[in-house]
Scaffold this motif. Sequence first.
Motif, mmCIF file in Angstrom:
data_model
loop_
_atom_site.group_PDB
_atom_site.id
_atom_site.type_symbol
_atom_site.label_atom_id
_atom_site.label_comp_id
_atom_site.label_asym_id
_atom_site.label_seq_id
_atom_site.Cartn_x
_atom_site.Cartn_y
_atom_site.Cartn_z
ATOM 1 N N GLU A 130 0.820 -1.272 -0.084
ATOM 2 C CA GLU A 130 0.061 -0.093 0.033
ATOM 3 C C GLU A 130 0.775 1.244 -0.118
ATOM 4 O O GLU A 130 1.901 1.311 0.655
ATOM 5 C CB GLU A 130 -0.950 0.223 1.167
ATOM 6 C CG GLU A 130 -1.962 -1.093 1.196
ATOM 7 C CD GLU A 130 -2.887 -1.134 2.268
ATOM 8 O OE1 GLU A 130 -3.010 -2.277 3.063
ATOM 9 O OE2 GLU A 130 -3.588 -0.132 2.495
ATOM 10 N N GLY A 149 -2.406 -6.278 2.734
ATOM 11 C CA GLY A 149 -1.446 -5.263 2.621
ATOM 12 C C GLY A 149 -0.820 -4.788 3.877
ATOM 13 O O GLY A 149 -1.114 -5.087 4.854
ATOM 14 N N THR A 188 -1.765 1.803 5.290
ATOM 15 C CA THR A 188 -1.665 3.168 5.230
ATOM 16 C C THR A 188 -2.123 3.971 6.669
ATOM 17 O O THR A 188 -3.238 3.588 6.999
ATOM 18 C CB THR A 188 -2.273 3.829 4.105
ATOM 19 O OG1 THR A 188 -1.844 3.528 2.713
ATOM 20 C CG2 THR A 188 -2.161 5.363 4.169
ATOM 21 N N TRP A 201 -11.513 -3.678 2.205
ATOM 22 C CA TRP A 201 -10.720 -2.682 2.781
ATOM 23 C C TRP A 201 -11.113 -2.487 4.178
ATOM 24 O O TRP A 201 -12.516 -2.777 4.685
ATOM 25 C CB TRP A 201 -10.887 -1.108 2.169
ATOM 26 C CG TRP A 201 -10.325 -1.045 1.017
ATOM 27 C CD1 TRP A 201 -10.753 -1.175 -0.265
ATOM 28 C CD2 TRP A 201 -8.884 -0.301 0.868
ATOM 29 N NE1 TRP A 201 -9.638 -0.884 -1.280
ATOM 30 C CE2 TRP A 201 -8.691 -0.314 -0.660
ATOM 31 C CE3 TRP A 201 -7.913 0.039 1.725
ATOM 32 C CZ2 TRP A 201 -7.213 0.373 -0.908
ATOM 33 C CZ3 TRP A 201 -6.628 0.568 1.316
ATOM 34 C CH2 TRP A 201 -6.454 0.727 -0.160
ATOM 35 N N CYS A 240 -3.418 0.412 -3.129
ATOM 36 C CA CYS A 240 -3.075 -1.098 -2.999
ATOM 37 C C CYS A 240 -2.915 -1.700 -4.096
ATOM 38 O O CYS A 240 -3.605 -1.563 -5.244
ATOM 39 C CB CYS A 240 -4.365 -1.689 -2.220
ATOM 40 S SG CYS A 240 -4.308 -3.523 -2.193
ATOM 41 N N CYS A 261 -5.806 -2.864 2.754
ATOM 42 C CA CYS A 261 -6.455 -3.734 1.853
ATOM 43 C C CYS A 261 -6.082 -5.220 2.087
ATOM 44 O O CYS A 261 -5.249 -5.362 2.682
ATOM 45 C CB CYS A 261 -6.225 -3.293 0.404
ATOM 46 S SG CYS A 261 -4.430 -3.924 -0.188
#
Lengths: 114, 112
Positions: free
Chosen positions: B6, B103, B106, B34, B23, B89
């Motif tokens: 990400e 992922g 963030t 998500w 992602c 994600c």
Amino acid sequence: GEEVAQTPKHLVRGEGQKAKLYCAPIKGHSYVFWYQQVLKNEFKFLISFQNENVFDETGMPKERFSAKCLPNSPCSLEIQATKLEDSAVYFCASSQWTGSNGYTFGSGTRLTVV
Amino acid sequence: SQQGEEDPQALSIQEGENATMNCSYKTSINNLQWYRQNSGRGLVHLILIRSNEREKHSGRLRVTLDTSKKSSSLLITASRAADTASYFCATASTGGGNKLTFGTGTQLKVEL
């Protein structure tokens, strides 16, 4: 209930001791998953169950980790002879058979091995 | 191993601005999801997009999926301080059963 209940919230074990974590999935959800989160950003898949049957155990370090989901009991994840590197937050999640509504995660058990 | 990467790793914006997170993933997927994680808490499911969908909306969230580029984006419009969290994600791979591969996340900070 509508939440995945994980107990205990925190667990401290000396290196070499056993740790056992519990998860009560949402009623009606057929799948249960265990994930390990290390360092706040990496989620590692451990194992999943379809009802009481192991569905996928490709992520399990089999020599020390074991898990069960028995009828009418919370699911459990057990670590024999814990090591320092097992320190992490362990999350349980459950989903309906399709997974089409996403997974519902518990709030996790923070395991600290000292 | 992490399927998804990400970017950005961290994002700081002012309240009211839009936030976009991206992602990328590596394998064929059935769906992409998500999740939000507030500090010290579990993951909360935000939105799921299937492999045959290109865009999906839910409230202030907009997700796009480009399977040819193996990438997705999450847009949060009119951000609020309460949106401060980590966003992940996760993909359900074709032939991978129904487990999710996450992922790296963030970290979003929305400042007043």
